[in-house]
Design a protein around this motif. Sequence first.
Motif, mmCIF file in Angstrom:
data_model
loop_
_atom_site.group_PDB
_atom_site.id
_atom_site.type_symbol
_atom_site.label_atom_id
_atom_site.label_comp_id
_atom_site.label_asym_id
_atom_site.label_seq_id
_atom_site.Cartn_x
_atom_site.Cartn_y
_atom_site.Cartn_z
ATOM 1 N N ALA B 37 0.543 -0.818 -0.200
ATOM 2 C CA ALA B 37 0.075 -0.155 0.160
ATOM 3 C C ALA B 37 0.905 1.286 0.189
ATOM 4 C CB ALA B 37 -0.873 -0.200 1.343
ATOM 5 N N GLU B 38 1.825 1.451 0.645
ATOM 6 C CA GLU B 38 2.566 2.328 0.912
ATOM 7 C C GLU B 38 3.410 2.562 -0.300
ATOM 8 O OE1 GLU B 38 2.180 -0.215 2.973
ATOM 9 O OE2 GLU B 38 2.384 1.056 4.911
ATOM 10 N N GLN B 39 3.830 1.175 -1.197
ATOM 11 C CA GLN B 39 4.529 1.453 -2.183
ATOM 12 C C GLN B 39 3.233 2.170 -3.648
ATOM 13 O OE1 GLN B 39 7.171 -1.345 -4.126
ATOM 14 N NE2 GLN B 39 6.554 -3.098 -1.961
ATOM 15 N N TYR B 40 2.096 1.320 -3.240
ATOM 16 C CA TYR B 40 1.366 2.572 -4.470
ATOM 17 C C TYR B 40 1.245 4.054 -3.797
ATOM 18 C CZ TYR B 40 0.095 -2.029 -6.655
ATOM 19 O OH TYR B 40 -0.045 -3.448 -7.237
ATOM 20 N N LEU B 41 0.768 4.132 -2.765
ATOM 21 C CA LEU B 41 0.673 5.978 -1.920
ATOM 22 C C LEU B 41 2.122 6.616 -2.754
ATOM 23 C CD1 LEU B 41 -0.438 5.263 1.255
ATOM 24 C CD2 LEU B 41 -1.602 6.489 -0.931
ATOM 25 N N ALA B 42 3.399 5.847 -2.548
ATOM 26 C CA ALA B 42 4.113 6.819 -3.257
ATOM 27 C C ALA B 42 4.441 7.155 -4.984
ATOM 28 C CB ALA B 42 5.818 5.627 -2.901
ATOM 29 N N VAL B 43 4.195 6.036 -5.453
ATOM 30 C CA VAL B 43 3.881 5.943 -6.792
ATOM 31 C C VAL B 43 3.094 7.048 -7.319
ATOM 32 C CG1 VAL B 43 3.051 5.084 -8.999
ATOM 33 C CG2 VAL B 43 4.591 3.807 -7.455
ATOM 34 N N GLY B 44 1.382 6.836 -6.554
ATOM 35 C CA GLY B 44 0.866 8.236 -6.557
ATOM 36 C C GLY B 44 0.749 9.283 -6.244
ATOM 37 N N GLY B 45 2.070 9.728 -5.213
ATOM 38 C CA GLY B 45 2.141 11.316 -5.017
ATOM 39 C C GLY B 45 3.391 11.268 -6.021
ATOM 40 N N LEU B 46 4.200 10.579 -6.398
ATOM 41 C CA LEU B 46 5.094 10.766 -7.482
ATOM 42 C C LEU B 46 3.845 10.808 -8.674
ATOM 43 C CD1 LEU B 46 7.672 8.564 -7.485
ATOM 44 C CD2 LEU B 46 7.561 10.925 -7.136
ATOM 45 N N VAL B 47 2.985 10.849 -9.731
ATOM 46 C CA VAL B 47 2.014 10.740 -10.153
ATOM 47 C C VAL B 47 1.208 12.156 -10.008
ATOM 48 C CG1 VAL B 47 0.513 10.515 -12.006
ATOM 49 C CG2 VAL B 47 1.985 8.441 -11.416
ATOM 50 N N ALA B 48 0.817 12.739 -8.852
ATOM 51 C CA ALA B 48 0.305 13.215 -8.581
ATOM 52 C C ALA B 48 1.135 14.685 -8.538
ATOM 53 C CB ALA B 48 -0.001 13.294 -7.262
ATOM 54 N N MET B 49 2.051 14.843 -8.532
ATOM 55 C CA MET B 49 3.390 15.963 -8.551
ATOM 56 C C MET B 49 3.586 15.848 -9.533
ATOM 57 S SD MET B 49 6.287 15.368 -5.699
ATOM 58 C CE MET B 49 7.203 16.475 -7.053
ATOM 59 N N ALA B 50 3.546 15.113 -10.464
ATOM 60 C CA ALA B 50 4.071 15.143 -11.851
ATOM 61 C C ALA B 50 3.379 15.846 -12.908
ATOM 62 C CB ALA B 50 4.723 13.773 -12.779
ATOM 63 N N VAL B 51 1.562 15.075 -12.609
ATOM 64 C CA VAL B 51 0.490 16.413 -13.403
ATOM 65 C C VAL B 51 0.182 18.106 -12.473
ATOM 66 C CG1 VAL B 51 -2.068 15.925 -13.123
ATOM 67 C CG2 VAL B 51 -1.057 14.081 -13.474
ATOM 68 N N ALA B 52 0.697 17.926 -11.374
ATOM 69 C CA ALA B 52 -0.180 18.975 -10.685
ATOM 70 C C ALA B 52 1.133 20.027 -11.605
ATOM 71 C CB ALA B 52 0.435 19.104 -9.197
ATOM 72 N N GLU B 53 2.787 19.483 -11.804
ATOM 73 C CA GLU B 53 3.678 20.444 -12.683
ATOM 74 C C GLU B 53 3.336 20.696 -13.684
ATOM 75 O OE1 GLU B 53 6.540 21.901 -11.487
ATOM 76 O OE2 GLU B 53 5.954 21.277 -9.930
ATOM 77 N N VAL B 54 2.744 19.630 -14.734
ATOM 78 C CA VAL B 54 2.099 19.811 -15.631
ATOM 79 C C VAL B 54 1.247 20.950 -16.190
ATOM 80 C CG1 VAL B 54 1.358 18.529 -17.816
ATOM 81 C CG2 VAL B 54 3.514 17.757 -16.937
ATOM 82 N N LEU B 55 -0.357 20.516 -15.170
ATOM 83 C CA LEU B 55 -0.524 21.682 -14.645
ATOM 84 C C LEU B 55 -1.207 22.446 -14.686
ATOM 85 C CD1 LEU B 55 -3.857 19.230 -13.828
ATOM 86 C CD2 LEU B 55 -3.588 20.325 -15.809
ATOM 87 N N GLY B 56 0.422 23.262 -13.935
ATOM 88 C CA GLY B 56 0.226 24.055 -13.103
ATOM 89 C C GLY B 56 1.005 25.213 -14.532
ATOM 90 N N SER B 57 2.291 24.729 -14.769
ATOM 91 C CA SER B 57 2.492 25.201 -16.358
ATOM 92 C C SER B 57 1.949 25.227 -17.502
ATOM 93 C CB SER B 57 3.547 23.818 -16.201
ATOM 94 O OG SER B 57 4.176 23.676 -16.211
ATOM 95 N N VAL B 58 1.240 24.344 -18.071
ATOM 96 C CA VAL B 58 -0.063 25.016 -18.915
ATOM 97 C C VAL B 58 -0.970 26.159 -17.823
ATOM 98 C CG1 VAL B 58 -2.516 23.686 -19.877
ATOM 99 C CG2 VAL B 58 -0.823 22.740 -19.549
ATOM 100 N N VAL B 59 -1.182 25.541 -16.853
ATOM 101 C CA VAL B 59 -2.678 27.120 -16.663
ATOM 102 C C VAL B 59 -1.386 28.262 -16.521
ATOM 103 C CG1 VAL B 59 -3.425 28.264 -14.338
ATOM 104 C CG2 VAL B 59 -3.961 26.036 -15.360
ATOM 105 N N ASP B 60 -0.061 28.762 -16.230
ATOM 106 C CA ASP B 60 0.854 29.569 -15.871
ATOM 107 C C ASP B 60 1.048 30.174 -18.011
ATOM 108 O OD1 ASP B 60 1.052 29.396 -13.444
ATOM 109 O OD2 ASP B 60 3.031 29.145 -13.793
#
Lengths: 406, 250
Positions: B37-60
């Motif tokens: 479960a912790e591994q899945y959460l970590a991967v989820g966290g990394l994906v969420a971070m990447a998505v947030a970065e991309v979205l932030g760049s697009v919005v900017d």
Amino acid sequence: MSGHVVSSSFVDDVARFGGTASQINRLRASSSTGTHGGPEAPPRDRRVQRARDGRKASDRFLLWLAGVNYDLASRSYVDRTRHATIGFAVLTTALMAGSSLLLVLTSAGVDTVLAVPAAVMWTVLITTLERALVASATRRFDSFRRAMATTLVGFAIAALVATAVAQPLMLRVFQPEIEQQIRATRLQEAQSFRSDTPALQQLQARVEEARQAMLKAQQLYQCELDGTCGTWVPGHGQATSLRRFEYDRARAEYDRVGEQYEAAFSQAEQDAAALSHRPVGLLEQLRALNEVARQEPTVATASMIVTGMFIVVEMLPLLLVALMRRRGATLYEKLLAIQERSAQDEYELDAIHRAGARRLADDTDPQVDDVLRRFEEQRDEISQLTRATLATVVQLAEERAARRTG
Amino acid sequence: MLLPRLTKVLVGAVSVAVATMAQLNLPNSGFWGQHRAEQYLAVGGLVAMAVAEVLGSVVDHVQMPRVRQFEQELRAVLSAGISQLAVSSVADWRDIGVSAYHARGVPWLRRLVLVDSLRLCSGPKLGSRWRPGRGVIGTAYEQEDLLAVDWESYFKSAESGGPNSWRARSDLDRFGLSWGELMRTKALVGVAACPVWSEGGKLTGVVCVEAPADLSAAGVGAIIRDIAIAVGDLGTPPASWWNYVGRRVA
């Protein structure tokens, strides 16, 4: 802050320091009317304007859907009505598309909580698409080929969307016939599933074989007991016990195989029931409709007519544009052309001003330096000429004065 | 802005640590088998971070034209404010500073963040962040009225009284400032702040003017109100404004 009016000199300064045109207009408006006033001032919402002069807000919305400029289109009653009708057609089409997707999703077993937002999104998407198609179809092109190409592409897209949207609606119209056909097909499938199972057939053969073996063993035991075969001695003896043992074993084998067959049969029954009660998919419905249409020519004809009708309704906005097109430009089209030309001229003038300002600000531009140098040279020449003229005038005055005194 | 950034850093650090340790079988090969479960959460966290970065760049990227327009309009207003104040002979135009602050944060934790400021020469800085009730800026926001203070005289009287006398003053009398904060404002002469209301009449921020002159005259007040109205007209800065590198921060 109540009642404070922005001074016009402040607005002029904002304009001087590069404030945008919309900003200046807003400030000028508040400067002249004094509508600004902090908390006491009534809230003003620039996004929604109250309907004026009998113009309804619904008209504004419909004209927006038709992809036309409200202010220009509403100058002519004919244009306004025409474009409002097209806008209404776009709205109807989009709502039909949304309903169609909702039907597809609900019939595919998707939860309503998910199906409704998806249908709303689909409605918005179709509205945008239809609006773009209608707006491009309303436009007049200089080249006939380009106009034809645009119209054909528009019609092709509209036909594709219309066909996709019409299919689920047609399934809904013929739902009773489709359900009946699906029931019949599933019943047939279940029956063939039961009889066609190879494992069941194999078990059935083994049961028959075991039954035959049991009957034979029973017959041998009976005749040994009666003394009509085997040792030919009636009554219980060693040979009779042996036959009895063989008969018991054959019967046990028959019972075992029979149980196996019953278990397999009940499993097959369950599988057949599950097959009959599986959810009805879109593909199955389409197959059923095709089957019904193949069996009943009346249904096939009705299906074609209904599909055609739905496609026509879905393509209504574009058809309306095509039907309402007439020779010569309408008032709206003329006004739009004037506005576009004016906007283009304004932009070009602005670009020229900006380019001029940039060149003047650029210290390294050789052309500007050249102009300035020439200006400086001419200025020197002018000042030299002025000085020479003045010297001549002074000389003449001195000569005149000398003559008078002399 | 601090909380989202901190969250992002924490999520990133923990996710990367977990994913790396699982890849390298640390502390041992059997450990991560029991912590899927912790591994899945970590991967989820990394994906969420990447998505947030991309979205932030697009919005900017999408908001850039609006940010540029906002910047142009705001600079025009601030420049016009300085020009008007210079014309009314408040002070030399190089010594006048105009700043706009916007109220951000949840209602119970409002803060006034510097949107942009303009001053053509070096001079005292007004700070990039204030809370309602603190300083002239925060007090003007809290009292919802124009506030002009002869800070030079005020500072002298406070300084002569000393720290204890300062602490004995009421919160309003101190503008919510501590002795140390007061001492950092010695360079200021005249400060005026005016609340900014949006078009809907909502209090959205403050504009502040500081100059080596008395700003309590009626004419100066009218100019500051003009600036406040023009800033209120601009509306809320675009979301990308706060990441915009062209923004001046005091």
